[in-house]
Design a protein around this motif. Structure first.
Motif, PDB file in Angstrom:
ATOM      1  N   ASP A  46       0.839  -1.200   0.000  1.00  0.00           N
ATOM      2  CA  ASP A  46       0.000   0.000   0.000  1.00  0.00           C
ATOM      3  C   ASP A  46       0.874   1.249   0.000  1.00  0.00           C
ATOM      4  OD1 ASP A  46      -2.667  -0.777  -0.134  1.00  0.00           O
ATOM      5  OD2 ASP A  46      -2.855  -0.999   2.038  1.00  0.00           O
TER       6      ASP A  46
ATOM      7  N   THR B 141      -0.024  -4.708  -7.618  1.00  0.00           N
ATOM      8  CA  THR B 141      -1.366  -4.351  -7.139  1.00  0.00           C
ATOM      9  C   THR B 141      -2.207  -5.612  -6.936  1.00  0.00           C
ATOM     10  OG1 THR B 141      -1.233  -2.217  -8.251  1.00  0.00           O
ATOM     11  CG2 THR B 141      -3.440  -3.009  -7.672  1.00  0.00           C
ATOM     12  N   ARG B 142      -2.173  -6.534  -7.894  1.00  0.00           N
ATOM     13  CA  ARG B 142      -2.911  -7.808  -7.740  1.00  0.00           C
ATOM     14  C   ARG B 142      -2.395  -8.593  -6.528  1.00  0.00           C
ATOM     15  NH1 ARG B 142      -2.262  -7.933 -13.242  1.00  0.00           N
ATOM     16  NH2 ARG B 142      -0.680  -9.558 -13.125  1.00  0.00           N
TER      17      ARG B 142
ATOM     18  N   ASP C  33      -3.597  -6.960  -3.300  1.00  0.00           N
ATOM     19  CA  ASP C  33      -5.008  -7.250  -3.085  1.00  0.00           C
ATOM     20  C   ASP C  33      -5.215  -8.704  -2.650  1.00  0.00           C
ATOM     21  OD1 ASP C  33      -5.407  -4.619  -3.816  1.00  0.00           O
ATOM     22  OD2 ASP C  33      -6.204  -5.110  -5.804  1.00  0.00           O
TER      23      ASP C  33
ATOM     24  N   ARG D  57      -4.106  -8.972   0.952  1.00  0.00           N
ATOM     25  CA  ARG D  57      -5.075  -8.322   1.835  1.00  0.00           C
ATOM     26  C   ARG D  57      -6.238  -9.263   2.179  1.00  0.00           C
ATOM     27  NH1 ARG D  57      -6.129  -3.455  -0.725  1.00  0.00           N
ATOM     28  NH2 ARG D  57      -4.507  -2.496   0.500  1.00  0.00           N
ATOM     29  N   THR D  58      -6.663 -10.068   1.206  1.00  0.00           N
ATOM     30  CA  THR D  58      -7.787 -10.973   1.438  1.00  0.00           C
ATOM     31  C   THR D  58      -7.355 -12.320   2.027  1.00  0.00           C
ATOM     32  OG1 THR D  58      -7.750 -11.865  -0.812  1.00  0.00           O
ATOM     33  CG2 THR D  58      -9.130  -9.923  -0.417  1.00  0.00           C
TER      34      THR D  58
END
Length: 122
Positions: free
Chosen positions: A62, A106-107, A110, A113-114
């Motif tokens: 981030d 970015t992928r 993400d 993050r999940t």
């Protein structure tokens, strides 16, 4: 050569060596993951990362991505370039073949993050 990142719930993300190697260098250089973990992640064997490690990666990316220009790529040595990748194979300087693109990072951010329960790299 490629790796599959997969959560216990079956969510997966694939990455090739050209993007993965500079990503690992970035994570080691930043101190997000230790050298031993990075070494294991570079092999094509199953290695588990915890949910806490996944969240550290996401938080780091981030912050890191906020400073990478649009169209930027992180090279194997950690430098950033905005020169487009020609996809030419550089035999004279193999490091020039590797770069982690902003869309990939970015992928990956993400996905991390999940991945609250962690994920396996294999």
């Amino acid at each position: 050569m490629s790796w599959k990142l997969e959560t216990p719930s079956g969510e997966s993300l694939h990455v090739n060596a050209w993007n993965w190697r500079p990503t690992l260098e970035l994570l080691e250089e930043s101190g997000v993951l230790d050298a031993e973990t990075i070494a294991f992640l570079g092999f094509n064997g199953d290695f588990d990362l915890t949910g806490e490690q996944a969240q550290r990666i996401a938080a780091f990316l981030d912050t890191y991505l906020a400073d990478v220009p649009v169209g930027g790529r992180v090279l194997l040595d950690g430098s950033i370039t905005t020169e487009p990748d020609t996809f030419e194979f550089h035999r004279d300087d193999l490091a020039r073949n590797y770069s982690a693109t902003v869309p990939w990072l970015t992928r990956f951010r993400d996905f991390c993050r999940t991945a609250t329960a962690g994920f396996t790299v294999g």
